[in-house]
Design an enzyme around this catalytic site. Sequence first.
Site, short mmCIF file in Angstrom:
data_model
loop_
_atom_site.label_atom_id
_atom_site.label_comp_id
_atom_site.label_asym_id
_atom_site.label_seq_id
_atom_site.Cartn_x
_atom_site.Cartn_y
_atom_site.Cartn_z
N MET A 138 0.81 -1.22 0.00
CA MET A 138 0.00 0.00 0.00
C MET A 138 0.84 1.26 0.00
O MET A 138 0.32 2.33 -0.15
CB MET A 138 -0.97 -0.01 1.17
CG MET A 138 -2.12 -0.99 0.97
SD MET A 138 -3.18 -1.11 2.40
CE MET A 138 -2.21 -2.20 3.43
N CYS A 139 2.14 1.14 0.19
CA CYS A 139 3.07 2.26 0.06
C CYS A 139 4.40 1.70 -0.43
O CYS A 139 4.70 0.53 -0.21
CB CYS A 139 3.31 2.99 1.39
SG CYS A 139 1.83 3.67 2.17
N THR A 140 5.19 2.54 -1.06
CA THR A 140 6.52 2.14 -1.53
C THR A 140 7.48 3.30 -1.32
O THR A 140 7.07 4.46 -1.40
CB THR A 140 6.49 1.76 -3.02
OG1 THR A 140 5.40 0.86 -3.27
CG2 THR A 140 7.79 1.10 -3.45
N ASN B 56 5.48 -2.86 1.68
CA ASN B 56 4.73 -3.25 2.87
C ASN B 56 5.07 -4.69 3.23
O ASN B 56 6.20 -5.11 3.04
CB ASN B 56 3.23 -3.04 2.61
CG ASN B 56 2.92 -1.64 2.14
OD1 ASN B 56 2.50 -1.46 1.00
ND2 ASN B 56 3.14 -0.64 2.98
#
Length: 313
Positions: free
Chosen positions: A1-3, A172
């Site tokens: 959900m994030c990088t 994640n």
Amino acid sequence: MCTRIFWNDNPVAKTVARCMDWAVSDESELWYVPAGQQRSGDAGDGSHTWVSQHANVVVSMWGIGTVDGLNDAGLAAHALYLDPTDVSFPAPDQRPAVAHTMWVQYLLDNFATVAEAVAAVEGIRIVAPLLRGESFGVHIALEDSTGDSAIIEPIDGRMVVHHGSEFTVMANSPTLDQQLDNLSRYRPFGGELPPPGDITSQDRFVRASYFLHYLPEPTSLDEAVAGVVQLIANVSVPYGAPYADGGVYPTWWRSAADLTNRTYFFGSTRSPGIFWIDVPSLAGTTEILRLDPRDTSLVGDETSRLEPAALRY
């Protein structure tokens, strides 16, 4: 959900970018927080307190804590979601406590380099209060203007630290060691598989690593920043892209930082523009300043549009 992607082996500037992917808006606000602030870890009884040593530009989530930012020494920090099933925060002890919502702020307030922050990891205890009634796992990425990097993950009741310039990508779950094991199945990292194209955490980790490996050397500062900005766009999640459970986790915003020159960039995915804040030009400012980063009119250098405001956390 994030990088998060860190480009630390080019000769022009150390640059980093991250995206914020979530099921709902994080209601982001951008703040300039000068040094000298009396802060609390917001962890209830036994909370750590400190006076900030560094000014910083940060982005808040839901008005309760800091998820991203850059300080005046060129240290950047990013909080990314880690599945609670992969996380085990330290048990209560005598150390002062800092809530995971204040972890990034604590790091940016107190340290100038990754090495300093890593040396102080065991000095505090990170706790995880419920947020909007839910449990959230968090892991942290740090990088500085020397090219140093660290990933910090709370696993099995202790802080596992991966420290070194080779740790340039983060996503994640699963944990970083498992991400690296999976990466070794792909070329040019030891395996023969081509880069994958899904929006899962493991696929984003591989794709970010793959394209970072082949990013051409920049010939200008603009290219050094644009390089990580284009890579983080490659692993961002467009509107309507479903996970297996049918949920939609779009990218709400992307940030970047030029650690060498202390410039913080931000772009809402609801806006066609990118704007930036020049941290050195704010030296000597003693007021807390705020900007609404979701304002779609923001583009270019918007340092002058920061306005005095009361920080809510």
